[in-house]
Design a protein around this motif. Structure first.
Motif, PDB file in Angstrom:
ATOM      1  N   GLU A  79       0.964  -1.191   0.047  1.00  0.00           N
ATOM      2  CA  GLU A  79      -0.023   0.050  -0.015  1.00  0.00           C
ATOM      3  C   GLU A  79       1.051   1.256   0.074  1.00  0.00           C
ATOM      4  N   ALA A  80       0.617   2.226  -0.738  1.00  0.00           N
ATOM      5  CA  ALA A  80       1.302   3.599  -0.770  1.00  0.00           C
ATOM      6  C   ALA A  80       0.907   4.309   0.552  1.00  0.00           C
ATOM      7  N   ASP A  81       1.280   4.208   1.661  1.00  0.00           N
ATOM      8  CA  ASP A  81       0.893   4.720   2.590  1.00  0.00           C
ATOM      9  C   ASP A  81       1.611   6.109   2.662  1.00  0.00           C
ATOM     10  N   SER A  82       2.582   6.630   1.942  1.00  0.00           N
ATOM     11  CA  SER A  82       2.758   8.078   2.003  1.00  0.00           C
ATOM     12  C   SER A  82       3.299   8.590   0.525  1.00  0.00           C
ATOM     13  N   LEU A  83       3.370   9.795   0.476  1.00  0.00           N
ATOM     14  CA  LEU A  83       3.576  10.345  -0.967  1.00  0.00           C
ATOM     15  C   LEU A  83       4.460  11.517  -0.274  1.00  0.00           C
ATOM     16  N   GLN A  84       5.741  11.600  -1.050  1.00  0.00           N
ATOM     17  CA  GLN A  84       6.599  12.699  -0.459  1.00  0.00           C
ATOM     18  C   GLN A  84       6.796  13.498  -1.969  1.00  0.00           C
ATOM     19  N   GLN A  85       6.347  14.479  -2.236  1.00  0.00           N
ATOM     20  CA  GLN A  85       6.380  15.480  -3.225  1.00  0.00           C
ATOM     21  C   GLN A  85       8.041  16.144  -3.373  1.00  0.00           C
ATOM     22  N   VAL A  86       8.991  15.496  -3.711  1.00  0.00           N
ATOM     23  CA  VAL A  86      10.264  15.770  -4.226  1.00  0.00           C
ATOM     24  C   VAL A  86      10.555  15.767  -5.433  1.00  0.00           C
ATOM     25  N   SER A  87      11.805  16.119  -5.858  1.00  0.00           N
ATOM     26  CA  SER A  87      12.378  15.749  -7.141  1.00  0.00           C
ATOM     27  C   SER A  87      13.669  14.906  -7.137  1.00  0.00           C
ATOM     28  N   PRO A  88      13.754  13.717  -7.673  1.00  0.00           N
ATOM     29  CA  PRO A  88      12.452  13.180  -8.395  1.00  0.00           C
ATOM     30  C   PRO A  88      11.340  12.569  -7.377  1.00  0.00           C
ATOM     31  N   GLY A  89      10.098  12.540  -7.777  1.00  0.00           N
ATOM     32  CA  GLY A  89       9.053  12.304  -7.009  1.00  0.00           C
ATOM     33  C   GLY A  89       9.223  10.872  -6.302  1.00  0.00           C
ATOM     34  N   THR A  90       8.978  10.828  -5.067  1.00  0.00           N
ATOM     35  CA  THR A  90       9.255   9.588  -4.258  1.00  0.00           C
ATOM     36  C   THR A  90       8.020   9.195  -3.609  1.00  0.00           C
ATOM     37  N   VAL A  91       7.686   7.848  -3.608  1.00  0.00           N
ATOM     38  CA  VAL A  91       6.309   7.456  -3.013  1.00  0.00           C
ATOM     39  C   VAL A  91       6.688   6.161  -2.174  1.00  0.00           C
ATOM     40  N   ARG A  92       6.272   6.325  -0.720  1.00  0.00           N
ATOM     41  CA  ARG A  92       6.650   5.116  -0.049  1.00  0.00           C
ATOM     42  C   ARG A  92       5.496   4.120   0.108  1.00  0.00           C
ATOM     43  N   VAL A  93       5.967   2.894  -0.051  1.00  0.00           N
ATOM     44  CA  VAL A  93       5.258   1.830  -0.301  1.00  0.00           C
ATOM     45  C   VAL A  93       5.208   0.918   0.887  1.00  0.00           C
ATOM     46  N   ASP A  94       4.110   0.264   1.256  1.00  0.00           N
ATOM     47  CA  ASP A  94       4.003  -0.560   2.545  1.00  0.00           C
ATOM     48  C   ASP A  94       4.417  -0.252   3.702  1.00  0.00           C
ATOM     49  N   ARG A  95       4.039  -1.120   4.690  1.00  0.00           N
ATOM     50  CA  ARG A  95       4.308  -0.465   5.989  1.00  0.00           C
ATOM     51  C   ARG A  95       5.902  -1.021   6.690  1.00  0.00           C
ATOM     52  N   SER A  96       6.443  -1.749   5.562  1.00  0.00           N
ATOM     53  CA  SER A  96       7.850  -2.202   6.094  1.00  0.00           C
ATOM     54  C   SER A  96       8.855  -0.981   5.673  1.00  0.00           C
ATOM     55  N   GLY A  97       8.404  -0.009   5.129  1.00  0.00           N
ATOM     56  CA  GLY A  97       9.250   1.251   4.593  1.00  0.00           C
ATOM     57  C   GLY A  97       9.942   1.085   3.231  1.00  0.00           C
ATOM     58  N   THR A  98       9.526   0.314   2.466  1.00  0.00           N
ATOM     59  CA  THR A  98      10.182   0.160   1.327  1.00  0.00           C
ATOM     60  C   THR A  98       9.760   1.629   0.507  1.00  0.00           C
ATOM     61  N   VAL A  99      10.933   2.075  -0.322  1.00  0.00           N
ATOM     62  CA  VAL A  99      10.716   3.326  -1.079  1.00  0.00           C
ATOM     63  C   VAL A  99      11.060   3.006  -2.343  1.00  0.00           C
ATOM     64  N   LEU A 100      10.094   3.533  -3.097  1.00  0.00           N
ATOM     65  CA  LEU A 100      10.176   3.702  -4.874  1.00  0.00           C
ATOM     66  C   LEU A 100      10.475   5.105  -5.024  1.00  0.00           C
ATOM     67  N   GLU A 101      11.627   5.305  -5.990  1.00  0.00           N
ATOM     68  CA  GLU A 101      11.691   6.717  -6.483  1.00  0.00           C
ATOM     69  C   GLU A 101      11.350   6.822  -7.818  1.00  0.00           C
ATOM     70  N   ALA A 102      10.668   7.474  -8.360  1.00  0.00           N
ATOM     71  CA  ALA A 102      10.044   7.877  -9.574  1.00  0.00           C
ATOM     72  C   ALA A 102       9.880   9.205  -9.843  1.00  0.00           C
ATOM     73  N   ASP A 103      10.008   9.329 -11.326  1.00  0.00           N
ATOM     74  CA  ASP A 103       9.654  10.687 -11.733  1.00  0.00           C
ATOM     75  C   ASP A 103       8.148  11.246 -12.025  1.00  0.00           C
ATOM     76  N   LEU A 104       7.427  10.007 -11.829  1.00  0.00           N
ATOM     77  CA  LEU A 104       5.901  10.389 -11.846  1.00  0.00           C
ATOM     78  C   LEU A 104       5.204   9.282 -11.013  1.00  0.00           C
ATOM     79  N   VAL A 105       3.931   9.957 -10.379  1.00  0.00           N
ATOM     80  CA  VAL A 105       3.230   9.033  -9.556  1.00  0.00           C
ATOM     81  C   VAL A 105       1.730   9.285 -10.473  1.00  0.00           C
ATOM     82  N   VAL A 106       1.207   7.923 -10.765  1.00  0.00           N
ATOM     83  CA  VAL A 106      -0.183   8.063 -11.333  1.00  0.00           C
ATOM     84  C   VAL A 106      -1.159   7.361 -10.176  1.00  0.00           C
ATOM     85  N   ALA A 107      -2.112   8.134  -9.703  1.00  0.00           N
ATOM     86  CA  ALA A 107      -2.813   7.796  -8.640  1.00  0.00           C
ATOM     87  C   ALA A 107      -4.269   7.196  -9.336  1.00  0.00           C
TER      88      ALA A 107
END
Length: 386
Positions: free
Chosen positions: A126-154
């Protein structure tokens, strides 16, 4: 373009279509879905020409058509079986190049999944947080996995947590006043036509025929939100058992445990934008609408192709998102308004005088005029991805 990686939040029809579009233009894509398995548990769906054209651009149109059944016969009736309007699927096909196609949602979902690399799908997260930084960063699941991306599609649906975070002042989805029960028959049944709607006071019953002989049916009722039945199938037999054939037969061909029940919500308050920072909202997260025009999934597919095409041609992500919003928001919100109005003039009508006036108007409307009304929504031409 200043980036080529994206995270798609939500593995439904719109999310998968967006991922396919991005993959086709050379982007690295990860689909984050909170369910442990990627499958759509819905019943059936009708795809109009605009949705099918979008699927063609995504490279899966032929596979979808081969798994679907064209809607050439049918129309709208009264509970006693009198025709209010007949469908001319052949005329529609001549006008836009394809009939409306009926397909099980699970089949459509599978075909979309098959068009993506297996490693692109991240389930049970689950995408439980979204940090609007450059490049865009979305925090995924409760284990703290972080995926870095240039775009997030909700693309996380009508109750979109992403939308709530990006637009905290927006009131969110509203109850439409209608609740829907639906299922696919357990075995083949001959409904006589490819597609039908029957309108009674504050109620609708409809069916979609599939290539394997089974059929999807749905029943829509004006009821308070949260209304549920101890025995849904028995309740439907009580309400619709005296309506014209094949309605009783469709109910009899259904397992009680197969009946799904959902309240119908919509985004009655339009969003001020379909984008925020490096995030694009898509499908129900952007423009959840009532099902009265059969355009919900088709609009999500339009979103997906338009977004991918913008990203393929614009010089920056920001420029692509500005183009996407300018193209998609006016159309998506206009279709949502039209769907709401169609519901008010169709299934939701309950006063006998209003019903009589509507029925008379429908019987007197020439078929060519009815086809022109349909074409307002179906005659969309997608941008090219190749």
């Amino acid at each position: 373009m200043d980036g080529n990686s994206a995270v798609v939040v939500g593995g439904g029809i719109g999310g998968l279509a967006a991922a396919i579009g991005l993959h086709r233009i050379g982007w690295q894509v990860t689909v984050v879905e909170r369910a442990s398995t990627l499958e759509d548990a819905g019943a059936g769906i009708s795809l109009a020409a605009n949705g099918l054209r979008a699927l063609d651009e995504l490279g899966v149109g032929e596979a979808v058509r081969n798994a679907a059944r064209g809607q050439y016969s049918g129309g709208t009736r009264t509970p006693r079986g009198r025709w209010l309007a007949r469908m001319d699927g052949s005329a529609l096909e001549r006008a836009v190049g394809t009939p409306i196609m009926g397909i099980p949602r699970a089949t459509l979902h599978r075909l979309l999944r098959d068009a993506l690399p297996a490693e692109a799908l991240l389930t049970g997260a689950e995408a439980d947080s979204l940090q609007q930084v450059s490049p865009g960063t979305v925090r995924v699941d409760r284990s703290g996995t972080v995926l870095e991306a240039d775009l997030v599609v909700a693309a996380d649906g009508i109750g979109s947590p992403m939308r709530s975070r990006l637009f905290p002042a927006h009131p969110g989805p509203a109850y439409s006043g209608s609740t829907v029960l639906r299922a696919i028959t357990e075995h083949p049944v001959d409904p006589g036509t490819d597609f039908e709607l029957t309108w009674g006071p504050g109620a609708e019953f409809g069916h979609i025929a599939f290539p394997d002989g089974r059929a999807e049916w749905h029943a829509v009722l004006n009821l308070p939100a949260g209304t549920r039945f101890a025995d849904p199938l028995a309740e439907l037999r009580r309400r619709f058992g005296t309506w014209h054939d094949p309605i009783p037969a469709l109910l009899d061909a259904t397992r009680p445990t197969a009946v799904l029940h959902h309240d119908v919500h919509e985004l009655r308050t339009p969003l001020p934008s379909y984008t925020a920072g490096r995030t694009a909202l898509l499908g129900d997260a952007a423009h959840a609408m009532t099902p009265n025009l059969g355009q919900g999934a088709c609009q999500a597919l339009e979103d997906a192709v338009t977004l991918a095409a913008a990203l393929a041609t614009a010089p920056t992500v920001q420029a692509a998102l500005a183009h996407y919003d300018a193209e998609r928001r006016p159309r998506g919100q206009a279709v949502a308004r039209a769907a709401r109005q169609a519901g008010r003039m169709g299934q939701q009508l309950s006063h006998p005088v209003a019903i009589a006036l509507r029925n008379t108007a429908m019987r007197l409307t020439p078929s060519r005029a009815a086809t022109r009304m349909i074409l307002r929504h179906h005659a969309w031409v997608p941008p090219r991805l190749n």
